[in-house]
Design an enzyme around this catalytic site. Sequence first.
Site, PDB file in Angstrom:
ATOM      1  N   LYS A  29     -35.060 -49.253  10.588  1.00  0.00           N
ATOM      2  CA  LYS A  29     -33.747 -49.701  11.315  1.00  0.00           C
ATOM      3  C   LYS A  29     -32.853 -48.672  10.987  1.00  0.00           C
ATOM      4  O   LYS A  29     -32.741 -48.016   9.969  1.00  0.00           O
ATOM      5  CB  LYS A  29     -33.518 -51.030  11.243  1.00  0.00           C
ATOM      6  CG  LYS A  29     -34.398 -52.122  11.613  1.00  0.00           C
ATOM      7  CD  LYS A  29     -34.008 -53.466  11.337  1.00  0.00           C
ATOM      8  CE  LYS A  29     -34.954 -54.650  11.768  1.00  0.00           C
ATOM      9  NZ  LYS A  29     -36.057 -54.619  11.163  1.00  0.00           N
TER      10      LYS A  29
ATOM     11  N   GLU B   7     -45.121 -60.959  14.832  1.00  0.00           N
ATOM     12  CA  GLU B   7     -44.290 -61.588  13.831  1.00  0.00           C
ATOM     13  C   GLU B   7     -43.360 -62.431  14.683  1.00  0.00           C
ATOM     14  O   GLU B   7     -43.286 -62.435  16.031  1.00  0.00           O
ATOM     15  CB  GLU B   7     -43.358 -60.576  13.147  1.00  0.00           C
ATOM     16  CG  GLU B   7     -42.239 -59.815  14.109  1.00  0.00           C
ATOM     17  CD  GLU B   7     -41.272 -59.328  13.054  1.00  0.00           C
ATOM     18  OE1 GLU B   7     -40.573 -59.956  12.276  1.00  0.00           O
ATOM     19  OE2 GLU B   7     -40.911 -58.065  13.446  1.00  0.00           O
TER      20      GLU B   7
END
Length: 646
Positions: free
Chosen positions: A162, A27
């Site tokens: 996360k 990404e």
Amino acid sequence: MNLAKYLDIAPEVKSALENGKPVVALESTIISHGMPYPQNVNTARNVEKIIRSEGAVPATIAIIGGKFKVGLSDEEIEYFGKKGQKITKASRRDLPILAAAGMDGATTVASTMIIAAMAGVKIFATGGIGGVHRGAETTMDISADLEELGRTDVMVVCAGAKSILDIGLTLEYLETKGVPVIGFGTDELPAFYCRESGFGVDYRINTPNELAAAFKAKLDLGIHGGMLVGNPIPKEYAMSKGMADRAIEIAVKKAEENNIKGKELTPFLLTLVKEMTGGMSLDANIELVYNNARVAAKTAVQLAVLCAEDEQEESLDELRAEIADDTAESIKTELAAFRGEMETLIAQRVAAMQQMAPNPYMNPYMNPYAMPQQQMQYQQNPQQMPQYQQNPYGMPQQMPQFQQNPYGMPQQPMAQPAPAPAPAPYVNPYKPVRPEPVPEVQPEPVPAPNPYKSVPDEEWVNPFAPKRAKAEEPVVEEPAEEVIEEAIEEPVYEEPAEEIFEEPEEEIVTEEEPAEEEPAEEVPAEEPAPAEEEEEEEYTVTEYVPPVREEKRKPDNQVKPETDSEGMTAYDPEFYRKRAEERKQRLAEAAGEQKHKEEAKAAEPEYIDCKGPLEFTGEHPWAWKCTRCGQLFQKHEIPHKCVKTD
């Protein structure tokens, strides 16, 4: 779909895809929004070097001028690193707008998966995925990454969700979407900066080969959707769970106070956590990205090997099919030619037979084509044959009259022959002869006994009477029989037994009654049998003396309080409090809780009051940064603490 208008694949990546080489997608948000310059550019280049060292081709995905770029050059990576957060953060909903307007965009996990699937890339490496944010039951803040994992056929290798997210709700959402969550060498889903999160995974896989085989099976079965692989950060770079949780809680409160939501929430939280941990979170972020890229590249290599084996088998099958088709076509052609030749030959022979059909001398069972030429000519015109062949025996053509009627007898009609007998019916000699069945002779019925027939009283037997053994008639003399009857009639054995059982009771109550027991002593005087004395010895009474047991002394904490006058136990709160504390201490020692607390306390840093001056950073309109510890605050009046350093 018109992908050629918007999709731009780098030559290196395009060549690798056409030749079946492994490719790993990356990404671009981590370059523009995840790290500051120049660390973002250096990290991106190092990730590509790691992927190439493992034998795969890196393909960093981004949007430049409305084109979906699959594979960036060094200049394009430098451009994204310098421009940073000025580039639009592009998710699924932003792709058509950016493509139509010709704008730049940094792809997130969701948009990277979409563009990678368009190009044919199956493996994607990133830092961590988005998920369900804390408080989503009221805000409904759920990342688009989870939706894309449920519909796009791409494997995502990451360090878990996360730690700023609600990991439990994230796993529940992935389960609803049918996304398999796999732990690479772990039974617990990693939490980005930390190796443990407290939540388990669906399956554990320990090698890249097994990962590739599982994803290949998913593709072969046609089950759409991605696969999430949780790869924990190396131990030497991992943060303690206590430190990460404390920093995240402070960052979440700051975000709520400043009403930061949507796309700005994740960058804000990561930046604040980085400032509060003194840059430790940034180092952990870089190392986990390197580790994920390494695992993704190894998995892509194994997946390419499996796909090549399948393609080789398919090519062999295609070659066999082509050979079979060519063979069938050649055989078909040869059969058609042979059939034409046979049809022509048959037509010629049928025409020749039709020409010779009027000839009366032609033998239909002879093959005219096998005759000599001269014989065939005579057969077609018999008048040309020699005379000896026309009449080989030299017999005149007409018989004399005496030969016609040699005896001069008048002509009489000959007797008609007897008619032929009728043909006998056909009998199959091979048909097995079956013997005729012999009729069975039925036995005469025997009349059943009549249960109601009267029976003489002498012959009637009660069927319900108990069966008794017939007593044998004693063959003894009369005197012996009288002796047996006397022995049976004498009640010698009963009386002493009754008096013997009464003796202990009477002795306890009174002392005068033993004098009346003389009749019991007279019974053995007759001495009918010595067995009576033995019975008296068996029923002798012995007194039971219970053994004296010493009471075991109990510990002081187990001795119950004394009872009151009414028999009720008096309540002693001090006694029960001590016993509860001792039990709690024993359980804590058995579980090792005290040891864990001491280890966690030793691992936690020591905080002290920080009085360093604050200055405006410019990264956020509200943020003030402490020049001593590096923490960010909304107002400079807020007192704060910092980690104690040597």
